[in-house]
Design a protein around this motif. Structure first.
Motif, PDB file in Angstrom:
ATOM      1  N   GLN A 134       0.861  -1.187   0.000  1.00 49.81           N
ATOM      2  CA  GLN A 134       0.000   0.000   0.000  1.00 49.81           C
ATOM      3  C   GLN A 134       0.893   1.232   0.000  1.00 49.81           C
ATOM      4  O   GLN A 134       1.724   1.418   0.897  1.00 49.81           O
ATOM      5  CB  GLN A 134      -0.918   0.010   1.224  1.00 49.81           C
TER       6      GLN A 134
ATOM      7  N   GLN B  22       1.465   4.723   0.842  1.00 50.11           N
ATOM      8  CA  GLN B  22       0.916   5.714   1.764  1.00 50.11           C
ATOM      9  C   GLN B  22       1.119   7.140   1.260  1.00 50.11           C
ATOM     10  O   GLN B  22       0.244   7.989   1.417  1.00 50.11           O
ATOM     11  CB  GLN B  22       1.556   5.521   3.138  1.00 50.11           C
TER      12      GLN B  22
ATOM     13  N   SER C  73       2.201  -2.219  -7.439  1.00 53.05           N
ATOM     14  CA  SER C  73       1.181  -1.220  -7.134  1.00 53.05           C
ATOM     15  C   SER C  73       0.690  -0.567  -8.419  1.00 53.05           C
ATOM     16  O   SER C  73       1.161  -0.853  -9.520  1.00 53.05           O
ATOM     17  CB  SER C  73       1.752  -0.156  -6.195  1.00 53.05           C
TER      18      SER C  73
END
Length: 750
Positions: A294, A296, A396
């Motif tokens: 993830q 951020q 990602s």
């Protein structure tokens, strides 16, 4: 005169001392390397899986030892001479004279000193063969410590995994077969031991499950070791669906059989021995999930504006079930514009923070745009990808960072300075009022000349608007109103053209409307004739338009109000021409109110006429017998959907009746077997959730066939599994709760 000596003898003396010192140091290095290799081998034999790592360390150790030995055997005589001078004051800091120096010959005094130092150094060597001391104590201590470590590794025995417990295997028909008299006891399967070896990348130790139903990581090696009651028995068979694998005998153990299989998929298995099948047991294989990440920071789109630092902080959180091994930041740089865009990919390794292969980690990096080669107007696309210990890859989404191009914006700003971006507006009475109020507000900042000029311009706008509305009352242009005699036709025609030119400049569309008033076409001067000249003489005394009463079809009340509008516009224009906008403002407002009233009174409402289709020619279409466009009648009705999973619904009702005390029959056993098959299909996907229900239904079916009392503890897991397989019932309408007194009063007020 000094005796001539060979300078090579002094250098040879120093070289011999250096060789002896190098041999001692080399022996110490070899002793330490041998002791380290022995200790590594003694401990490495306990972890065979770490053999590649140990081999790599051994190769690195050999390379380091070879480099040290090569460096020790390279004589550094100047360093040796300085060390001898520090250790022996009798050499008088002159040992360096023994070194050959062809570039600078020695003088007489240096030659005498060289001879003295060479004699003294020879005497010192005869008295003390080892002129340079060597510290053997650290070497001895290091070798001793490594030998102790090697001895500990040799004597150490890692704890063996505790032997797996012997797990009892249940055969439902075994008790019935053993109860028959007159037969010898058949061979029995006493139990089995299970050993699970997870894959190496999971870093989990070998373990023994405590039950025949167990879970393990995918790719594990599972070993079943079966113990039977008598030697020479037929090997058991492991059955998992359609797959069957017989056990093999263990060497030297006639009552033990073993089978080893890789765990790839979940399922149910049972053991078949002596013609009997055991109960079903669950093998739950846990798949290795791909790593998750993830981002951020930053946001999916980042714009680096002018004045900001051209750096973007990247922060990503990683997680995996067994361990992370690699992470990379992949950036694609786009430089240039139009068709000259160039792309370049830059990969940044972030694996330094994943030492030890943690299960979760938070990585941070910085995208330095100038270091990537970016400049104003360039873009960079980047994403983060990671791998776990099983080499599964996860990446990602692609994020965009754009560096604002200030040069393009400045160019657009310069272009816009020469363009009037204010939208053009229609010069209406409301706009004249707005401009008059704006002129009054800006009066303190304007000079008298500018104020008068702007007021005069507003007066001209008011004139154009007055003439526009004057058409509806049959009025002419201002130059021809009320004239009975005047200048010549050519002069009048020039004035008329000038007025029309001003009007067309202000509003070209309105100028086109004046052409429909009926003015005579103005011909060029060269094409005029005698007839046109006579007409020009009469032009001042003849009115070509209709009079104001018959100019249009407006009602008298509307015409009266329109005359009032023109009167107010006259007054406003007069005061605007005199640079008195404050006095003209009331007349402008009254003209606007009268115009709105005229607009309301002149609206026309027309009835919307519908479509009336023509009559059909019935004589040609009716009773002709043509059925080409006739369609067959269709009848539709709604039928209830058939009941889903009838065997499960029947089993639910049957279990409720058996729990209530109804005796079981062989026909009930058939219904329970059908329900058990449906539950077994679900147990193939989730063995841990439905395996107990499969056993309970089989036990209830066996009790129904044997006319025995039903197993009371078997009802709960069976009913729970059957209820879970049924679809959720449709939501039934429920009555809303009665509102409280305050809510009821609020609803009544509404």
């Amino acid at each position: 005169m000094p005796t001539t000596t060979d300078t090579f003898s002094g250098a040879a003396l120093l070289a011999g001392i250096a060789r002896r010192q190098a041999r001692r140091a080399s022996g110490a290095v070899l002793l330490l390397a041998a002791a380290a290799g022995l200790a590594g081998w003694a401990w490495g034999r306990h972890w065979p899986t770490a053999a590649p790592l140990l081999i790599g360390l051994l190769v690195a150790l050999l390379i380091v030892v070879a480099l040290l030995l090569y460096r020790l055997h390279q004589p550094r005589l100047p360093v040796l001479a300085r060390r001898l001078d520090r250790l022996y004051p009798s050499l008088e800091d002159s040992t360096g004279l023994l070194l050959p120096n062809p570039a600078r010959p020695l003088n007489l005094l240096e030659q005498l000193q060289q001879q003295r130092i060479e004699e003294r150094l020879a005497e010192l060597q005869q008295a003390q063969p080892q002129l340079l001391p060597f510290a053997w104590k650290p070497v001895t201590g290091g070798v001793g410590a490594l030998l102790l470590l090697a001895a500990g590794g040799w004597l150490y025995h890692p704890p063996q995994p505790t032997s797996a417990p012997l797990l009892a295997v249940r055969f439902p028909a075994a008790a019935v077969a053993a109860a028959k008299p007159g037969q010898s006891a058949p061979p029995r399967l006493l139990g089995t031991r299970i050993r699970v070896q997870p894959p190496a990348y999971t870093r989990r130790a070998v373990y023994a499950p405590t039950g025949l139903s167990f879970s393990c990581p995918v790719g594990s090696r599972v070993r079943w070791t079966v113990q039977v009651s008598a030697a020479g028995s037929t090997p058991p068979v492991l059955e998992m669906g359609k797959f069957r694998q017989p056990f093999r005998a263990v060497t030297g153990q006639p009552t033990q059989f073993v089978v080893e299989l890789p765990a790839t998929t979940s399922g149910l298995y049972h053991l078949r021995f002596a013609g009997q099948n055991s109960e079903e047991y669950a093998l739950d294989v846990q798949p290795d999930r791909a790593p998750t990440l993830q981002l951020q920071t930053p946001k999916p789109y980042t714009l680096i504006e002018f004045g900001q630092r051209p750096q973007v902080a990247v922060r990503v959180a990683l997680r995996d079930d067994y361990g992370l091994s690699e992470a990379q930041l992949v950036a694609t740089v786009a430089q240039g514009q139009g068709e000259a865009v160039k792309f370049k990919e830059v990969v940044t390794n972030l694996s330094a923070a994943l030492r030890g292969q943690p299960r979760q980690a938070t990585l941070a990096s910085v995208l330095n745009l100038p270091a990537l080669g970016l400049t104003y107007g360039d873009e960079v696309y980047f994403y983060v990808q990671t791998r776990d210990n099983a080499r599964q890859l996860t990446r990602s989404d692609t994020y965009l960072v754009q560096w604002e191009d200030t040069t393009v914006q400045d160019g657009l700003t310069d272009i816009s300075l020469s363009v009037n971006v204010v939208p053009a507006y229609f010069r209406s009475q409301r706009q004249i009022i707005i401009d008059t109020e704006k002129l009054l507000a800006e009066k303190p900042r304007l000079t008298a000349t500018d104020f008068a000029e702007r007021g005069n311009n507003l007066g001209f706008d008011q004139k154009v608007l007055r003439l526009r509305y004057g058409k509806f009352l049959g009025e002419e242009f201002e130059g021809s109103i009320g004239e009975t005699a005047g200048p010549s036709a050519a002069d009048k025609d020039d004035d008329h053209k000038e007025g029309e030119a001003d009007h067309a400049t202000e509003n070209p569309a309105e100028h086109a409307g004046h052409d429909d008033h009926g003015h005579a076409d103005h011909s060029p001067a060269g094409e005029t004739s005698a007839a046109s000249g006579a007409a020009a003489l009469m032009d001042a005394y003849v009115h070509k338009h209709d009079d104001s009463e018959t100019a249009d079809f407006l009602e008298p009340e509307v015409k009266a109000k329109l005359r009032g509008v023109l009167s107010q516009m006259w007054e406003a224009e007069l005061r605007l021409r005199l640079a008195k906008p404050a006095e003209a403002l009331p007349y402008e407002y009254r003209a606007l109110r009268l115009l709105k009233q005229v607009q309301q009174q002149t609206r026309a409402y027309v009835r919307n006429a519908g479509y009336n289709p023509p009559a059909l020619p019935e004589a040609t279409l009716r009773l002709s017998g043509e059925l080409g466009n006739a369609a067959a009648p269709r009848r539709t009705r709604q039928l209830p959907a058939p009941a889903t999973q009838p065997e499960i619904r029947t089993a639910v009702r049957l279990l409720a009746a058996l729990r209530a005390g109804q005796p079981a029959t062989p026909a009930d056993a058939v219904l329970l077997d059908r329900a058990g098959q449906a539950v077994a299909q679900a147990a193939l996907q989730r063995p841990g959730a439905y395996l107990a229900a499969v056993r309970a239904l089989r036990q209830l079916a066996a009790d129904a066939r044997a006319a025995r009392p039903t197993c009371a503890p078997c009802f709960a897991p069976a009913e729970k599994a059957l209820a879970a397989l049924l679809p959720a019932p449709p939501a039934a309408p429920t009555r809303s709760p009665r509102p409280d007194r305050l809510g009821q009063r609020y609803l009544q007020a509404l």
